[in-house]
Design a protein around this motif. Structure first.
Motif, PDB file in Angstrom:
ATOM      1  N   SER A   2       0.861  -1.168   0.000  1.00  0.00           N
ATOM      2  CA  SER A   2       0.000   0.000   0.000  1.00  0.00           C
ATOM      3  C   SER A   2       0.900   1.220   0.000  1.00  0.00           C
ATOM      4  N   PHE A   4      -0.087   4.348   0.347  1.00  0.00           N
ATOM      5  CA  PHE A   4      -0.779   5.535  -0.122  1.00  0.00           C
ATOM      6  C   PHE A   4      -1.909   5.861   0.838  1.00  0.00           C
ATOM      7  N   ASP A   5      -2.057   7.145   1.166  1.00  0.00           N
ATOM      8  CA  ASP A   5      -3.152   7.524   2.042  1.00  0.00           C
ATOM      9  C   ASP A   5      -4.293   8.097   1.222  1.00  0.00           C
ATOM     10  N   TRP A   8      -3.901  11.715  -0.200  1.00  0.00           N
ATOM     11  CA  TRP A   8      -3.077  11.815  -1.412  1.00  0.00           C
ATOM     12  C   TRP A   8      -3.854  11.354  -2.632  1.00  0.00           C
ATOM     13  N   LEU A   9      -4.580  10.252  -2.518  1.00  0.00           N
ATOM     14  CA  LEU A   9      -5.343   9.743  -3.651  1.00  0.00           C
ATOM     15  C   LEU A   9      -6.452  10.706  -4.059  1.00  0.00           C
ATOM     16  N   GLY A  46      -7.233   1.228  -4.383  1.00  0.00           N
ATOM     17  CA  GLY A  46      -7.255   2.426  -3.549  1.00  0.00           C
ATOM     18  C   GLY A  46      -8.658   2.778  -3.120  1.00  0.00           C
TER      19      GLY A  46
END
Length: 277
Positions: A2, A4-5, A8-9, A46
């Motif tokens: 992962s 990614f928060d 951010w997405l 995501g």
């Protein structure tokens, strides 16, 4: 995998959607035109951005399997998709969405893609797709995915894979060094083994050809301007941090570069889209 928060997405989603290669998107739409239904598997989903971008171009009845290794992102996906839809109904495995006359059944699966079986024929997959994923995976992993998909000739659609291009305006003497270090960082292990990084688009095309696919590709660069100031600032921070991990002796200089680059007026980040059937 992962890293990614959800914030951010969410920040990158409008630019991601606008940057997709229009010609390839049209090919995908034409390929599935006339069909009443389609099963789509979305890898590394995501918060569901790929579904929100692609669903309007697909048949009126869709069944999506969203797969990610991050349970928090899957929970965010459920909420983001509910907010996006015209109507939403809970189901045993996820949600049923209604959007612009389309019925979209969504099942959410939390799984480690590095070890999960990549043969999706048991799901009846008619399309396997991923956004901003294949630059993070290894060649061995990608070969396994293509080989599994090729058995039933399942179409593959991969978008927004970083190609190693990063230009900042106005120019700075450290730009080339930072980008080179960042690109080396991109080849590190992101959970799948040595990552393809900027070589992902070319490697993907080669693997597709080896397995009998006909593939088309096109550039999908981010073209960022002052309206994208928040995204530029996050990018500058990320490039500086990654470059500093590769060249720790230059970490302070790279941090100063990042602080200055947060105010860049134009930034181009290169990506590549590929569709194969």
């Amino acid at each position: 995998m992962s890293g990614f928060d959800a914030g951010w997405l969410a920040l990158r989603e409008p630019v991601d959607h606008a940057s997709r290669h229009a010609g390839l998107a049209a090919q995908v739409r034409e390929h599935f035109a006339g069909r009443e239904s389609l099963v789509v598997v979305d890898l590394g989903c995501g918060t569901g951005s790929n579904l929100r971008a692609l669903a309007p171009s697909l048949p009126p009845r869709q069944h999506w399997r969203l797969i990610d290794g991050d349970a928090a992102l899957l929970a965010a996906a459920r909420q983001r998709l509910a907010d996006w839809a015209d109507d939403v109904r809970p189901t045993a495995g996820g949600v049923e969405l209604h959007k612009d006359g389309r019925r979209i059944e969504v099942n959410l699966e939390c799984a480690d893609l590095a070890t999960r079986d990549l043969d999706f024929t048991d799901l009846g997959a008619g399309l396997v797709t991923a956004a901003a994923l294949f630059d993070l995976v290894s060649e061995d992993w990608l070969e396994r995915l293509v080989a599994c998909s090729a058995r039933q000739r399942v179409p593959l659609y991969s978008v927004l894979n970083y190609d190693g291009t990063a230009r900042w305006q106005p120019e700075n003497p450290l730009d080339a060094r930072v980008v080179a270090a960042f690109n080396r960082h991109q080849r590190g292990d992101k959970g799948f083994g040595p990552a393809l990084g900027p070589a992902s688009g070319e490697t993907f095309a080669q693997l597709l050809s080896q397995h009998g696919y006909r593939a088309a590709s096109g550039d999908s660069p981010w073209e960022l301007a002052e309206r994208d100031a928040a995204l530029i600032a996050r990018l500058a921070e990320g490039f500086a941090q990654a470059a500093g991990e590769i060249e720790p002796e230059a970490r302070d200089a790279f941090a100063r570069w990042g602080a200055g680059r947060a105010a860049a007026v134009r930034v181009t980040i290169g990506h590549r889209d590929v569709f194969a059937a």
